[in-house]
Enzyme design. Structure first.
Site, PDB file in Angstrom:
ATOM      1  N   PRO A   1     -52.618  57.658  46.544  1.00  0.00           N
ATOM      2  CA  PRO A   1     -51.953  58.700  47.322  1.00  0.00           C
ATOM      3  C   PRO A   1     -50.717  59.288  46.650  1.00  0.00           C
ATOM      4  O   PRO A   1     -49.947  58.586  46.009  1.00  0.00           O
ATOM      5  CB  PRO A   1     -51.578  57.997  48.631  1.00  0.00           C
TER       6      PRO A   1
ATOM      7  N   ARG B   1     -43.540  66.263  42.630  1.00  0.00           N
ATOM      8  CA  ARG B   1     -42.951  65.202  43.453  1.00  0.00           C
ATOM      9  C   ARG B   1     -41.885  64.434  42.676  1.00  0.00           C
ATOM     10  O   ARG B   1     -42.164  63.896  41.606  1.00  0.00           O
ATOM     11  CB  ARG B   1     -44.067  64.249  43.874  1.00  0.00           C
TER      12      ARG B   1
ATOM     13  N   ASN C   1     -54.046  53.091  39.497  1.00  0.00           N
ATOM     14  CA  ASN C   1     -52.710  53.264  40.058  1.00  0.00           C
ATOM     15  C   ASN C   1     -52.936  53.527  41.545  1.00  0.00           C
ATOM     16  O   ASN C   1     -53.157  54.669  41.957  1.00  0.00           O
ATOM     17  CB  ASN C   1     -51.958  54.424  39.407  1.00  0.00           C
TER      18      ASN C   1
ATOM     19  N   ALA D   1     -48.832  53.751  46.633  1.00  0.00           N
ATOM     20  CA  ALA D   1     -48.302  53.014  47.782  1.00  0.00           C
ATOM     21  C   ALA D   1     -49.292  51.988  48.323  1.00  0.00           C
ATOM     22  O   ALA D   1     -48.881  50.963  48.878  1.00  0.00           O
ATOM     23  CB  ALA D   1     -47.885  53.982  48.882  1.00  0.00           C
TER      24      ALA D   1
ATOM     25  N   HIS E   1     -49.080  48.101  47.634  1.00  0.00           N
ATOM     26  CA  HIS E   1     -48.216  47.205  48.400  1.00  0.00           C
ATOM     27  C   HIS E   1     -48.703  46.970  49.821  1.00  0.00           C
ATOM     28  O   HIS E   1     -48.088  46.198  50.550  1.00  0.00           O
ATOM     29  CB  HIS E   1     -46.797  47.779  48.431  1.00  0.00           C
TER      30      HIS E   1
ATOM     31  N   ASP F   1     -59.121  43.434  47.473  1.00  0.00           N
ATOM     32  CA  ASP F   1     -60.410  42.738  47.574  1.00  0.00           C
ATOM     33  C   ASP F   1     -61.486  43.449  46.758  1.00  0.00           C
ATOM     34  O   ASP F   1     -62.334  42.796  46.138  1.00  0.00           O
ATOM     35  CB  ASP F   1     -60.847  42.622  49.033  1.00  0.00           C
TER      36      ASP F   1
ATOM     37  N   GLU G   1     -53.943  47.396  36.306  1.00  0.00           N
ATOM     38  CA  GLU G   1     -53.069  48.030  37.294  1.00  0.00           C
ATOM     39  C   GLU G   1     -51.963  48.769  36.556  1.00  0.00           C
ATOM     40  O   GLU G   1     -51.338  48.208  35.646  1.00  0.00           O
ATOM     41  CB  GLU G   1     -52.473  46.966  38.206  1.00  0.00           C
TER      42      GLU G   1
ATOM     43  N   HIS H   1     -48.516  51.535  36.920  1.00  0.00           N
ATOM     44  CA  HIS H   1     -47.523  52.271  37.718  1.00  0.00           C
ATOM     45  C   HIS H   1     -46.637  53.062  36.772  1.00  0.00           C
ATOM     46  O   HIS H   1     -46.263  52.570  35.701  1.00  0.00           O
ATOM     47  CB  HIS H   1     -46.679  51.319  38.565  1.00  0.00           C
ATOM     48  N   ILE H   2     -46.299  54.255  37.172  1.00  0.00           N
ATOM     49  CA  ILE H   2     -45.457  55.132  36.367  1.00  0.00           C
ATOM     50  C   ILE H   2     -44.025  54.605  36.357  1.00  0.00           C
ATOM     51  O   ILE H   2     -43.380  54.532  35.317  1.00  0.00           O
ATOM     52  CB  ILE H   2     -45.530  56.571  36.909  1.00  0.00           C
ATOM     53  N   SER H   3     -43.535  54.237  37.529  1.00  0.00           N
ATOM     54  CA  SER H   3     -42.167  53.717  37.632  1.00  0.00           C
ATOM     55  C   SER H   3     -42.182  52.191  37.540  1.00  0.00           C
ATOM     56  O   SER H   3     -43.228  51.558  37.689  1.00  0.00           O
ATOM     57  CB  SER H   3     -41.534  54.146  38.962  1.00  0.00           C
TER      58      SER H   3
ATOM     59  N   ARG I   1     -37.284  49.251  42.290  1.00  0.00           N
ATOM     60  CA  ARG I   1     -37.289  50.101  43.475  1.00  0.00           C
ATOM     61  C   ARG I   1     -37.156  49.237  44.738  1.00  0.00           C
ATOM     62  O   ARG I   1     -36.762  48.088  44.666  1.00  0.00           O
ATOM     63  CB  ARG I   1     -38.556  50.951  43.459  1.00  0.00           C
TER      64      ARG I   1
ATOM     65  N   ARG J   1     -41.890  47.235  47.366  1.00  0.00           N
ATOM     66  CA  ARG J   1     -42.703  47.638  46.217  1.00  0.00           C
ATOM     67  C   ARG J   1     -42.835  46.516  45.178  1.00  0.00           C
ATOM     68  O   ARG J   1     -43.516  46.667  44.172  1.00  0.00           O
ATOM     69  CB  ARG J   1     -42.123  48.880  45.544  1.00  0.00           C
TER      70      ARG J   1
END
Length: 138
Positions: free
Chosen positions: A9, A17, A71, A74, A77, A84, A95, A97-99, A104, A108
């Site tokens: 998302p 964003r 990725n 949200a 988390h 699963d 997995e 993540h950009i940040s 954060r 997270r």
């Protein structure tokens, strides 16, 4: 080598964003760069804001592809279901993540994806995807 990048998302809003966190580049533009940089890999891209669609895509490709770069945004988390699905398939998942999620908000810091993932790459901006692809090619 057949790899798919699955984004969750709000990642359809990259470039618009929170540019101070996520940068100014759209994922579509970055994906074209990845395809040019890694011609030896057949790269696909899928994005959805809907949890069930992400689970469906993982199940669809998770027995035939060489790798999934996920990725879950949200949902990382919050989604036991996506976690699963990662554990249920035979295709390895990295997995991404950009940040740096550990810098954060505290919620997270928990990932339902990590326990089933081959590895986790976070905090390198869009280059996190580049590193994930390299992990499959090496």
């Amino acid at each position: 080598m057949k790899l798919i990048i699955i984004n969750g998302p709000n990642l359809n809003l990259l470039g618009k964003r929170e540019p101070e966190v996520y940068g100014n580049t759209t994922f579509e533009d970055y994906f074209k760069q990845l395809q040019e940089k890694f011609p030896q890999a057949e790269l696909e891209y899928y994005q959805s804001n809907i949890e069930g669609e992400i689970i469906g895509k993982i199940q669809e490709v998770g027995f035939d592809y060489d790798g999934i770069i996920l990725n879950a945004a949200a949902y990382t988390h919050t989604s036991v279901g996506i976690g699963d699905a990662v554990k249920a398939v035979t295709t390895p998942v990295v997995e991404v993540h950009i940040s740096n999620t550990h810098k954060r908000e505290e919620y997270r810091h928990v990932s339902y994806i990590s326990p089933g993932a081959k590895g986790v790459i976070l905090g390198f901006g869009l280059q996190s995807y580049d590193l994930a692809i390299r992990s499959f090619l090496s």
